[in-house]
Design a protein around this motif. Structure first.
Motif, PDB file in Angstrom:
ATOM      1  N   HIS A  61     -72.580 -15.733  48.906  1.00 47.75           N
ATOM      2  CA  HIS A  61     -73.345 -14.584  48.833  1.00 47.75           C
ATOM      3  C   HIS A  61     -72.796 -13.506  49.766  1.00 47.75           C
ATOM      4  O   HIS A  61     -72.387 -12.504  49.385  1.00 47.75           O
ATOM      5  CB  HIS A  61     -74.858 -14.587  48.869  1.00 47.75           C
ATOM      6  CG  HIS A  61     -75.562 -13.437  48.674  1.00 47.75           C
ATOM      7  ND1 HIS A  61     -75.887 -12.511  49.641  1.00 47.75           N
ATOM      8  CD2 HIS A  61     -75.855 -12.616  47.453  1.00 47.75           C
ATOM      9  CE1 HIS A  61     -76.613 -11.354  49.280  1.00 47.75           C
ATOM     10  NE2 HIS A  61     -76.535 -11.625  47.810  1.00 47.75           N
ATOM     11  N   ASN A  65     -70.529 -10.085  49.149  1.00 48.43           N
ATOM     12  CA  ASN A  65     -70.782  -8.808  49.843  1.00 48.43           C
ATOM     13  C   ASN A  65     -69.698  -8.292  50.488  1.00 48.43           C
ATOM     14  O   ASN A  65     -69.270  -7.109  50.458  1.00 48.43           O
ATOM     15  CB  ASN A  65     -71.909  -9.009  50.998  1.00 48.43           C
ATOM     16  CG  ASN A  65     -73.336  -9.080  49.999  1.00 48.43           C
ATOM     17  OD1 ASN A  65     -73.550  -8.736  49.018  1.00 48.43           O
ATOM     18  ND2 ASN A  65     -74.353  -9.772  51.181  1.00 48.43           N
ATOM     19  N   HIS A  80     -69.771  -3.066  57.686  1.00 44.81           N
ATOM     20  CA  HIS A  80     -70.229  -3.917  56.403  1.00 44.81           C
ATOM     21  C   HIS A  80     -69.528  -5.017  56.322  1.00 44.81           C
ATOM     22  O   HIS A  80     -70.071  -5.999  55.925  1.00 44.81           O
ATOM     23  CB  HIS A  80     -69.669  -3.037  55.240  1.00 44.81           C
ATOM     24  CG  HIS A  80     -70.546  -1.690  55.204  1.00 44.81           C
ATOM     25  ND1 HIS A  80     -72.125  -1.797  54.811  1.00 44.81           N
ATOM     26  CD2 HIS A  80     -70.157  -0.378  55.203  1.00 44.81           C
ATOM     27  CE1 HIS A  80     -72.310  -0.480  54.627  1.00 44.81           C
ATOM     28  NE2 HIS A  80     -71.453   0.406  54.988  1.00 44.81           N
ATOM     29  N   GLY A  84     -71.326  -9.269  56.275  1.00 43.90           N
ATOM     30  CA  GLY A  84     -71.193 -10.100  55.288  1.00 43.90           C
ATOM     31  C   GLY A  84     -70.591 -11.383  55.991  1.00 43.90           C
ATOM     32  O   GLY A  84     -71.178 -12.490  55.553  1.00 43.90           O
ATOM     33  N   GLN A  87     -73.738 -13.056  57.558  1.00 42.01           N
ATOM     34  CA  GLN A  87     -74.530 -13.660  56.599  1.00 42.01           C
ATOM     35  C   GLN A  87     -73.956 -14.990  56.097  1.00 42.01           C
ATOM     36  O   GLN A  87     -74.608 -16.025  55.878  1.00 42.01           O
ATOM     37  CB  GLN A  87     -74.826 -12.603  55.342  1.00 42.01           C
ATOM     38  CG  GLN A  87     -75.797 -13.404  54.154  1.00 42.01           C
ATOM     39  CD  GLN A  87     -75.938 -12.490  52.976  1.00 42.01           C
ATOM     40  OE1 GLN A  87     -75.165 -11.591  53.079  1.00 42.01           O
ATOM     41  NE2 GLN A  87     -76.870 -12.985  52.265  1.00 42.01           N
TER      42      GLN A  87
END
Length: 141
Positions: A61, A65, A80, A84, A87
């Motif tokens: 996931h 992203n 950004h 990602g 995460q």
């Protein structure tokens, strides 16, 4: 009860007055305890097995992203991209933090269960044998 006289053993057995089905009840209780242990270990085993997969799912996931940031066109902003990547790494880390200690604990629990199960079975058989030997003597007038 070793070291006690047969008369004292008969008195103790008479006071306890075990039912005729005591050996069967001992076996059922022993089996019930062992099945409860197995169920608890099965739940723990499944949690340990699933944790890395959930971590991998979070990693995928997070990577998706990151690719979506690139797909948006223009210059990819560092915030950004880092979100990602963060995460992806955190979910992998959490999956491993659950799985590795869980495997160690599970191994120890399984060894403990094995030893305890054998001791329980030996004790059950010894008590069952003793009850079967003593019960007729205690019931005679």
């Amino acid at each position: 009860l070793t070291g006690t006289t047969p008369g004292a053993q008969r008195q103790l057995l008479a006071a306890l007055n075990p039912p005729a089905n005591a050996p069967v009840r001992l076996a059922v209780t022993s089996q019930r305890l062992q099945s409860q242990w197995r169920l608890g270990h099965l739940v723990l085993r499944r949690a340990v097995e699933v944790a890395p997969l959930l971590g991998l799912l979070g990693t995928v996931h997070g990577m998706i992203n990151i690719f979506m940031v690139f797909q948006g066109g223009g210059s990819a902003q560092a915030t950004h991209l880092s979100a990602g990547i963060s995460q992806a790494l955190l979910t992998t880390q959490m999956g491993l933090l659950i799985a590795v200690p869980g495997m160690v604990v599970l191994g120890r629990l399984e060894r403990w269960e094995y030893r305890l199960g054998h001791r329980l079975e030996e004790s059950r058989l010894a008590l069952q044998s003793w009850l079967l030997k003593q019960a007729p003597a205690a019931r005679t007038p």
